[in-house]
Write an enzyme that holds these catalytic residues in place. Structure first.
Site, PDB file in Angstrom:
ATOM      1  N   HIS A 125      43.432  12.154  37.482  1.00 25.66           N
ATOM      2  CA  HIS A 125      43.058  12.396  36.083  1.00 25.66           C
ATOM      3  C   HIS A 125      44.168  13.160  35.358  1.00 25.66           C
ATOM      4  CE1 HIS A 125      40.911  13.071  32.503  1.00 25.66           C
ATOM      5  NE2 HIS A 125      39.989  13.922  32.897  1.00 25.66           N
ATOM      6  N   HIS A 170      48.234   2.052  31.907  1.00 22.90           N
ATOM      7  CA  HIS A 170      47.139   3.005  31.727  1.00 22.90           C
ATOM      8  C   HIS A 170      45.830   2.287  32.029  1.00 22.90           C
ATOM      9  CE1 HIS A 170      44.430   5.932  29.824  1.00 22.90           C
ATOM     10  NE2 HIS A 170      45.427   6.794  29.880  1.00 22.90           N
ATOM     11  N   ASP A 191      51.938  10.120  29.600  1.00 22.05           N
ATOM     12  CA  ASP A 191      52.287  11.015  30.703  1.00 22.05           C
ATOM     13  C   ASP A 191      53.772  10.929  31.041  1.00 22.05           C
ATOM     14  OD1 ASP A 191      49.585  11.929  31.251  1.00 22.05           O
ATOM     15  OD2 ASP A 191      49.209   9.899  31.938  1.00 22.05           O
TER      16      ASP A 191
END
Length: 424
Positions: free
Chosen positions: A266, A307, A365
Protein backbone atom coordinates in the site's frame (compact mmCIF):
# COMPACT_ATOMS: atom_id res chain seq x y z
CA UNK A 1 -35.77 4.64 -3.95
CA UNK A 2 -34.06 2.84 -6.81
CA UNK A 3 -36.05 2.29 -9.99
CA UNK A 4 -33.56 -0.22 -11.39
CA UNK A 5 -33.72 -3.83 -10.22
CA UNK A 6 -31.48 -6.86 -10.49
CA UNK A 7 -32.64 -10.45 -10.10
CA UNK A 8 -30.57 -13.20 -8.55
CA UNK A 9 -31.53 -16.80 -9.26
CA UNK A 10 -29.85 -19.37 -7.00
CA UNK A 11 -29.59 -23.02 -8.02
CA UNK A 12 -32.32 -22.66 -10.63
CA UNK A 13 -35.05 -21.79 -8.14
CA UNK A 14 -38.15 -20.30 -9.69
CA UNK A 15 -38.44 -17.42 -7.22
CA UNK A 16 -35.67 -14.94 -8.00
CA UNK A 17 -34.36 -12.61 -5.34
CA UNK A 18 -34.97 -9.02 -6.40
CA UNK A 19 -32.21 -6.53 -5.55
CA UNK A 20 -32.30 -2.74 -5.96
CA UNK A 21 -29.70 -1.10 -8.20
CA UNK A 22 -28.42 2.38 -7.31
CA UNK A 23 -26.88 4.97 -9.60
CA UNK A 24 -24.40 7.49 -8.25
CA UNK A 25 -23.65 10.93 -9.66
CA UNK A 26 -20.97 9.27 -11.80
CA UNK A 27 -19.32 5.86 -12.02
CA UNK A 28 -20.78 2.34 -12.28
CA UNK A 29 -24.15 1.27 -10.89
CA UNK A 30 -24.23 -0.61 -7.59
CA UNK A 31 -26.35 -3.64 -6.71
CA UNK A 32 -27.66 -3.51 -3.12
CA UNK A 33 -27.15 -6.97 -1.64
CA UNK A 34 -28.04 -6.13 1.97
CA UNK A 35 -31.26 -8.18 1.85
CA UNK A 36 -29.44 -11.40 0.93
CA UNK A 37 -28.64 -12.17 4.56
CA UNK A 38 -32.37 -12.71 5.22
CA UNK A 39 -32.29 -15.33 2.47
CA UNK A 40 -29.39 -17.12 4.14
CA UNK A 41 -26.97 -16.05 1.39
CA UNK A 42 -23.81 -13.92 1.49
CA UNK A 43 -21.77 -12.52 -1.37
CA UNK A 44 -18.15 -13.61 -1.80
CA UNK A 45 -15.72 -10.85 -2.77
CA UNK A 46 -12.13 -11.35 -1.51
CA UNK A 47 -10.42 -8.00 -1.12
CA UNK A 48 -13.78 -6.23 -1.58
CA UNK A 49 -12.77 -5.35 -5.15
CA UNK A 50 -16.39 -5.41 -6.35
CA UNK A 51 -18.03 -4.15 -3.17
CA UNK A 52 -19.11 -0.61 -2.31
CA UNK A 53 -18.76 -0.55 1.47
CA UNK A 54 -20.29 2.92 1.79
CA UNK A 55 -21.53 5.92 -0.13
CA UNK A 56 -19.33 9.01 -0.17
CA UNK A 57 -19.20 12.52 -1.65
CA UNK A 58 -15.46 13.04 -1.22
CA UNK A 59 -13.39 11.43 -3.98
CA UNK A 60 -14.07 9.81 -7.35
CA UNK A 61 -11.64 7.74 -9.42
CA UNK A 62 -12.06 6.51 -12.99
CA UNK A 63 -9.06 4.26 -13.42
CA UNK A 64 -9.78 3.53 -17.07
CA UNK A 65 -9.71 7.19 -18.03
CA UNK A 66 -7.04 8.28 -15.56
CA UNK A 67 -9.37 10.60 -13.63
CA UNK A 68 -9.07 11.64 -9.96
CA UNK A 69 -11.54 14.17 -8.56
CA UNK A 70 -11.62 15.72 -5.09
CA UNK A 71 -15.20 16.88 -4.47
CA UNK A 72 -15.58 17.09 -8.26
CA UNK A 73 -12.39 19.09 -8.91
CA UNK A 74 -9.76 17.41 -11.16
CA UNK A 75 -6.53 16.77 -9.32
CA UNK A 76 -4.54 18.54 -12.05
CA UNK A 77 -6.47 21.79 -11.52
CA UNK A 78 -6.05 21.65 -7.75
CA UNK A 79 -2.31 21.02 -8.09
CA UNK A 80 -1.96 23.98 -10.44
CA UNK A 81 -4.23 26.52 -8.75
CA UNK A 82 -4.72 25.40 -5.15
CA UNK A 83 -2.50 24.35 -2.25
CA UNK A 84 -2.47 21.69 0.42
CA UNK A 85 -4.39 23.57 3.12
CA UNK A 86 -7.05 24.81 0.72
CA UNK A 87 -7.48 21.23 -0.48
CA UNK A 88 -7.79 20.04 3.14
CA UNK A 89 -10.61 22.55 3.61
CA UNK A 90 -12.25 21.28 0.41
CA UNK A 91 -12.12 17.64 1.53
CA UNK A 92 -13.52 18.47 4.96
CA UNK A 93 -16.22 20.95 3.98
CA UNK A 94 -17.21 20.01 0.44
CA UNK A 95 -16.46 23.40 -1.12
CA UNK A 96 -13.38 25.52 -1.72
CA UNK A 97 -12.91 28.32 0.81
CA UNK A 98 -13.27 32.00 -0.01
CA UNK A 99 -10.44 34.32 0.95
CA UNK A 100 -11.79 34.90 4.46
CA UNK A 101 -12.45 31.21 5.13
CA UNK A 102 -9.02 30.28 3.77
CA UNK A 103 -7.27 32.69 6.14
CA UNK A 104 -9.36 31.55 9.09
CA UNK A 105 -8.69 27.88 8.32
CA UNK A 106 -4.93 28.48 8.04
CA UNK A 107 -5.04 30.26 11.42
CA UNK A 108 -6.97 27.35 12.96
CA UNK A 109 -4.37 24.87 11.73
CA UNK A 110 -1.49 27.08 12.90
CA UNK A 111 -3.01 27.32 16.38
CA UNK A 112 -2.89 23.53 16.80
CA UNK A 113 0.51 22.82 15.25
CA UNK A 114 2.47 22.42 18.51
CA UNK A 115 2.32 19.16 20.43
CA UNK A 116 2.06 18.68 24.17
CA UNK A 117 5.27 18.03 26.11
CA UNK A 118 3.88 14.62 27.10
CA UNK A 119 3.98 13.59 23.45
CA UNK A 120 7.74 14.31 23.41
CA UNK A 121 8.15 11.59 26.02
CA UNK A 122 6.53 9.03 23.68
CA UNK A 123 9.58 9.28 21.43
CA UNK A 124 11.96 8.78 24.35
CA UNK A 125 10.63 5.24 24.65
CA UNK A 126 11.98 4.34 21.21
CA UNK A 127 15.54 3.55 20.19
CA UNK A 128 16.97 5.88 17.58
CA UNK A 129 16.94 3.11 14.96
CA UNK A 130 13.21 2.39 15.43
CA UNK A 131 11.18 2.58 12.22
CA UNK A 132 9.56 6.02 11.86
CA UNK A 133 6.18 4.47 11.08
CA UNK A 134 6.19 2.62 14.40
CA UNK A 135 6.88 5.91 16.19
CA UNK A 136 4.18 7.74 14.22
CA UNK A 137 1.54 5.13 15.04
CA UNK A 138 2.41 5.37 18.73
CA UNK A 139 2.48 9.18 18.74
CA UNK A 140 -0.86 9.57 16.92
CA UNK A 141 -2.49 6.86 19.04
CA UNK A 142 -1.11 8.62 22.11
CA UNK A 143 -3.10 11.75 21.24
CA UNK A 144 -6.21 9.76 22.24
CA UNK A 145 -4.96 9.86 25.82
CA UNK A 146 -4.70 13.66 25.72
CA UNK A 147 -7.99 14.35 23.90
CA UNK A 148 -10.52 11.81 25.11
CA UNK A 149 -12.76 12.79 28.01
CA UNK A 150 -13.93 16.08 26.48
CA UNK A 151 -14.57 14.59 23.02
CA UNK A 152 -18.09 13.79 21.80
CA UNK A 153 -17.86 12.20 18.36
CA UNK A 154 -21.59 12.81 17.82
CA UNK A 155 -20.99 16.55 18.07
CA UNK A 156 -20.20 18.08 14.64
CA UNK A 157 -18.16 20.92 16.16
CA UNK A 158 -16.07 18.46 18.17
CA UNK A 159 -15.42 16.40 15.04
CA UNK A 160 -14.25 19.45 13.12
CA UNK A 161 -11.96 20.42 15.99
CA UNK A 162 -10.47 16.93 15.87
CA UNK A 163 -9.95 17.31 12.12
CA UNK A 164 -8.15 20.65 12.53
CA UNK A 165 -6.04 19.29 15.35
CA UNK A 166 -4.85 16.13 13.59
CA UNK A 167 -4.19 17.91 10.26
CA UNK A 168 -2.10 20.46 12.17
CA UNK A 169 -0.15 18.02 14.32
CA UNK A 170 0.65 15.25 11.83
CA UNK A 171 3.53 17.15 10.11
CA UNK A 172 4.97 18.03 13.52
CA UNK A 173 4.84 14.41 14.64
CA UNK A 174 6.27 13.22 11.31
CA UNK A 175 9.22 15.60 11.63
CA UNK A 176 9.76 14.44 15.22
CA UNK A 177 10.01 10.85 13.97
CA UNK A 178 12.84 11.92 11.67
CA UNK A 179 14.66 14.04 14.23
CA UNK A 180 14.53 11.28 16.85
CA UNK A 181 15.83 8.81 14.26
CA UNK A 182 18.95 10.90 13.64
CA UNK A 183 19.35 11.63 17.38
CA UNK A 184 18.87 15.38 16.94
CA UNK A 185 16.74 17.77 19.05
CA UNK A 186 13.26 18.57 17.83
CA UNK A 187 12.74 21.82 15.92
CA UNK A 188 9.73 23.88 16.95
CA UNK A 189 7.29 24.99 14.23
CA UNK A 190 7.58 28.60 13.13
CA UNK A 191 4.52 30.84 13.15
CA UNK A 192 5.38 32.67 9.93
CA UNK A 193 5.65 29.58 7.74
CA UNK A 194 3.08 27.77 5.65
CA UNK A 195 2.08 24.13 6.09
CA UNK A 196 4.71 22.42 3.92
CA UNK A 197 7.33 25.07 4.74
CA UNK A 198 6.95 24.36 8.43
CA UNK A 199 7.32 20.65 7.85
CA UNK A 200 10.62 21.09 6.01
CA UNK A 201 11.79 23.57 8.66
CA UNK A 202 11.01 21.06 11.44
CA UNK A 203 12.78 18.33 9.46
CA UNK A 204 15.99 20.09 8.49
CA UNK A 205 16.13 23.36 10.45
CA UNK A 206 18.27 24.26 13.45
CA UNK A 207 16.58 24.80 16.83
CA UNK A 208 16.25 28.51 17.52
CA UNK A 209 17.55 29.57 14.08
CA UNK A 210 15.59 31.51 11.48
CA UNK A 211 13.90 29.26 8.91
CA UNK A 212 15.64 28.78 5.56
CA UNK A 213 13.36 26.79 3.29
CA UNK A 214 13.63 26.76 -0.49
CA UNK A 215 10.33 27.91 -2.06
CA UNK A 216 10.73 25.30 -4.82
CA UNK A 217 11.17 22.47 -2.31
CA UNK A 218 8.32 23.84 -0.22
CA UNK A 219 6.06 23.89 -3.29
CA UNK A 220 7.12 20.34 -4.15
CA UNK A 221 6.30 19.09 -0.65
CA UNK A 222 2.98 20.96 -0.65
CA UNK A 223 2.11 19.29 -3.96
CA UNK A 224 3.07 15.84 -2.67
CA UNK A 225 0.75 16.36 0.31
CA UNK A 226 -2.04 17.60 -1.98
CA UNK A 227 -1.75 14.72 -4.47
CA UNK A 228 -1.81 12.12 -1.68
CA UNK A 229 -4.62 13.75 0.34
CA UNK A 230 -7.23 11.15 -0.60
CA UNK A 231 -7.71 8.17 -2.89
CA UNK A 232 -11.19 6.86 -2.27
CA UNK A 233 -11.80 3.56 -0.38
CA UNK A 234 -8.29 2.11 -0.31
CA UNK A 235 -7.00 -0.21 2.42
CA UNK A 236 -5.98 2.51 4.88
CA UNK A 237 -9.11 4.64 4.37
CA UNK A 238 -11.26 1.55 4.80
CA UNK A 239 -9.32 0.75 7.98
CA UNK A 240 -10.11 4.22 9.34
CA UNK A 241 -13.80 3.87 8.48
CA UNK A 242 -14.03 0.33 9.86
CA UNK A 243 -12.32 1.34 13.10
CA UNK A 244 -14.46 4.46 13.35
CA UNK A 245 -17.65 2.45 12.85
CA UNK A 246 -17.12 0.98 16.31
CA UNK A 247 -17.21 4.46 17.84
CA UNK A 248 -13.47 4.39 18.55
CA UNK A 249 -11.50 7.51 19.44
CA UNK A 250 -10.64 9.33 16.16
CA UNK A 251 -6.92 9.43 16.92
CA UNK A 252 -6.99 5.65 17.29
CA UNK A 253 -8.81 5.50 13.95
CA UNK A 254 -6.07 7.53 12.24
CA UNK A 255 -3.43 5.32 13.88
CA UNK A 256 -5.23 2.32 12.35
CA UNK A 257 -5.01 4.00 8.94
CA UNK A 258 -1.29 4.62 9.41
CA UNK A 259 -0.79 0.96 10.36
CA UNK A 260 -2.59 -0.19 7.21
CA UNK A 261 -0.57 2.24 5.08
CA UNK A 262 2.69 0.82 6.46
CA UNK A 263 2.25 -2.34 4.40
CA UNK A 264 4.57 -2.49 1.37
CA UNK A 265 1.64 -3.32 -0.91
CA UNK A 266 0.00 0.00 0.00
CA UNK A 267 2.14 2.88 1.23
CA UNK A 268 5.60 1.49 0.65
CA UNK A 269 5.62 1.77 -3.14
CA UNK A 270 7.78 4.90 -3.39
CA UNK A 271 10.27 3.34 -0.97
CA UNK A 272 10.32 0.27 -3.22
CA UNK A 273 11.20 2.51 -6.18
CA UNK A 274 14.40 3.68 -4.48
CA UNK A 275 15.31 0.14 -3.45
CA UNK A 276 14.90 -0.92 -7.10
CA UNK A 277 17.14 1.91 -8.31
CA UNK A 278 19.80 0.92 -5.80
CA UNK A 279 19.48 -2.70 -6.94
CA UNK A 280 20.02 -1.70 -10.59
CA UNK A 281 23.03 0.27 -9.40
CA UNK A 282 24.38 1.54 -12.72
CA UNK A 283 23.03 2.68 -16.10
CA UNK A 284 24.91 -0.16 -17.80
CA UNK A 285 22.68 -2.68 -15.98
CA UNK A 286 19.35 -1.17 -17.06
CA UNK A 287 18.86 -3.28 -20.19
CA UNK A 288 19.38 -6.48 -18.19
CA UNK A 289 16.74 -5.42 -15.67
CA UNK A 290 14.32 -4.43 -18.45
CA UNK A 291 14.68 -7.92 -19.93
CA UNK A 292 14.05 -9.41 -16.49
CA UNK A 293 10.91 -7.27 -16.11
CA UNK A 294 9.62 -8.60 -19.43
CA UNK A 295 10.30 -12.22 -18.44
CA UNK A 296 7.11 -13.60 -16.89
CA UNK A 297 9.13 -16.33 -15.15
CA UNK A 298 11.41 -13.83 -13.40
CA UNK A 299 10.05 -12.49 -10.06
CA UNK A 300 11.71 -9.09 -10.64
CA UNK A 301 9.25 -6.26 -11.26
CA UNK A 302 9.85 -2.63 -12.12
CA UNK A 303 8.51 -0.64 -9.19
CA UNK A 304 6.74 2.67 -9.80
CA UNK A 305 5.29 1.67 -13.16
CA UNK A 306 1.59 0.98 -13.70
CA UNK A 307 -1.08 1.16 -11.02
CA UNK A 308 -3.73 -1.23 -9.70
CA UNK A 309 -6.45 1.40 -10.03
CA UNK A 310 -5.29 3.41 -13.03
CA UNK A 311 -5.39 1.42 -16.26
CA UNK A 312 -4.16 4.52 -18.06
CA UNK A 313 -1.71 7.25 -17.01
CA UNK A 314 -1.82 8.10 -13.30
CA UNK A 315 -3.10 11.73 -13.33
CA UNK A 316 -0.98 12.53 -10.28
CA UNK A 317 2.16 11.38 -12.10
CA UNK A 318 1.73 14.07 -14.77
CA UNK A 319 1.89 16.72 -12.06
CA UNK A 320 4.76 15.09 -10.19
CA UNK A 321 6.85 14.72 -13.36
CA UNK A 322 6.97 18.50 -13.76
CA UNK A 323 7.65 19.03 -10.04
CA UNK A 324 10.43 16.46 -10.24
CA UNK A 325 12.20 18.44 -12.98
CA UNK A 326 11.93 21.66 -10.96
CA UNK A 327 13.36 20.03 -7.82
CA UNK A 328 16.27 18.38 -9.62
CA UNK A 329 17.08 21.67 -11.37
CA UNK A 330 16.92 23.60 -8.10
CA UNK A 331 19.19 21.15 -6.31
CA UNK A 332 21.48 20.57 -9.29
CA UNK A 333 21.54 16.80 -8.84
CA UNK A 334 20.84 15.67 -12.41
CA UNK A 335 24.27 14.04 -12.53
CA UNK A 336 23.54 11.81 -9.53
CA UNK A 337 23.87 8.18 -10.78
CA UNK A 338 20.58 7.18 -9.16
CA UNK A 339 18.65 9.94 -10.92
CA UNK A 340 20.27 9.09 -14.26
CA UNK A 341 19.02 5.52 -13.85
CA UNK A 342 15.53 6.80 -13.02
CA UNK A 343 15.44 9.10 -16.04
CA UNK A 344 16.55 6.34 -18.40
CA UNK A 345 13.94 3.97 -17.00
CA UNK A 346 11.31 6.67 -17.46
CA UNK A 347 12.34 7.18 -21.10
CA UNK A 348 12.21 3.45 -21.83
CA UNK A 349 8.77 3.06 -20.22
CA UNK A 350 7.36 5.93 -22.29
CA UNK A 351 8.83 4.66 -25.60
CA UNK A 352 9.06 0.87 -25.38
CA UNK A 353 6.08 -0.94 -27.01
CA UNK A 354 6.07 -3.54 -24.24
CA UNK A 355 5.30 -0.90 -21.59
CA UNK A 356 3.04 1.20 -23.81
CA UNK A 357 0.83 -1.76 -24.78
CA UNK A 358 0.46 -2.75 -21.13
CA UNK A 359 0.08 0.90 -20.06
CA UNK A 360 2.92 0.55 -17.57
CA UNK A 361 3.55 4.27 -17.31
CA UNK A 362 5.52 5.86 -14.46
CA UNK A 363 3.12 6.46 -11.56
CA UNK A 364 3.07 8.98 -8.73
CA UNK A 365 5.26 6.76 -6.53
CA UNK A 366 8.03 6.76 -9.14
CA UNK A 367 8.33 10.54 -9.17
CA UNK A 368 7.63 11.17 -5.48
CA UNK A 369 10.36 8.70 -4.51
CA UNK A 370 12.87 10.55 -6.68
CA UNK A 371 11.80 13.94 -5.29
CA UNK A 372 11.97 12.85 -1.66
CA UNK A 373 15.41 11.33 -2.20
CA UNK A 374 16.61 14.56 -3.83
CA UNK A 375 15.32 16.66 -0.91
CA UNK A 376 17.34 14.50 1.46
CA UNK A 377 14.56 12.49 3.07
CA UNK A 378 15.62 8.89 3.86
CA UNK A 379 13.60 6.04 2.40
CA UNK A 380 12.44 4.94 5.86
CA UNK A 381 10.54 8.25 6.06
CA UNK A 382 8.76 7.94 2.71
CA UNK A 383 5.67 6.22 4.09
CA UNK A 384 5.54 8.74 6.94
CA UNK A 385 5.35 11.49 4.29
CA UNK A 386 2.55 9.54 2.60
CA UNK A 387 0.67 9.27 5.92
CA UNK A 388 1.08 13.00 6.52
CA UNK A 389 -0.44 13.78 3.15
CA UNK A 390 -3.24 11.21 3.49
CA UNK A 391 -4.40 12.28 6.97
CA UNK A 392 -6.81 15.00 5.68
CA UNK A 393 -8.56 12.38 3.56
CA UNK A 394 -8.75 9.88 6.43
CA UNK A 395 -10.25 12.38 8.85
CA UNK A 396 -12.66 13.65 6.18
CA UNK A 397 -13.96 10.11 5.62
CA UNK A 398 -14.25 9.55 9.36
CA UNK A 399 -16.22 12.79 9.73
CA UNK A 400 -18.43 11.99 6.73
CA UNK A 401 -19.28 8.56 8.12
CA UNK A 402 -20.22 9.92 11.54
CA UNK A 403 -22.25 12.73 9.97
CA UNK A 404 -24.84 10.22 8.70
CA UNK A 405 -26.47 7.06 10.08
CA UNK A 406 -23.95 4.23 9.95
CA UNK A 407 -23.51 0.65 11.10
CA UNK A 408 -20.51 -1.06 12.63
CA UNK A 409 -18.55 -2.87 9.93
CA UNK A 410 -19.04 -6.63 10.04
CA UNK A 411 -17.82 -8.54 6.96
CA UNK A 412 -18.94 -12.16 6.60
CA UNK A 413 -16.95 -15.18 5.44
CA UNK A 414 -17.06 -18.35 3.40
CA UNK A 415 -16.29 -20.93 6.09
CA UNK A 416 -14.21 -23.89 4.85
CA UNK A 417 -13.08 -25.43 8.13
CA UNK A 418 -14.31 -28.51 10.01
CA UNK A 419 -18.01 -28.94 10.60
CA UNK A 420 -19.16 -29.74 14.12
CA UNK A 421 -17.24 -32.58 15.72
CA UNK A 422 -17.11 -34.07 19.19
CA UNK A 423 -14.19 -33.84 21.58
CA UNK A 424 -12.53 -37.30 21.67
Amino acid sequence: MSEKKAQLVIDGKEAAIELPVYTGSTGPDVVDVQSLVSQGVFTYDPGFVSTASCDSDITFIDGGKGVLLYRGYPIEQLAEKSNCLETCYLLLNGELPNAESSTEFAQQISSHINVDEQVHHVFNGFSHDAHPMAMLIAAVGGLAALYHDSLDIDNAEHRMQVAHRIIAKIPTLAAMCYRHGINQPFVEPHGTLGYAENFLHMMFGTPGADPQVSPILSKAMDTIFLLHADHEQNASTSAVRLTGSSGANPYACIAAGIAALWGPAHGGANEAVLKMLYEIGDESHIEDFILRAKDKDDPFRLMGFGHRVYKNFDPRAKVMCQICDEVLDDLGVHDDPLFRIARKLEKIALEDDYFIERKLYPNVDFYSGIILKAIGIPTSMFTVIFATGRTPGWISHWNEMLSHPYRIGRPRQLYKGHTKRDYP
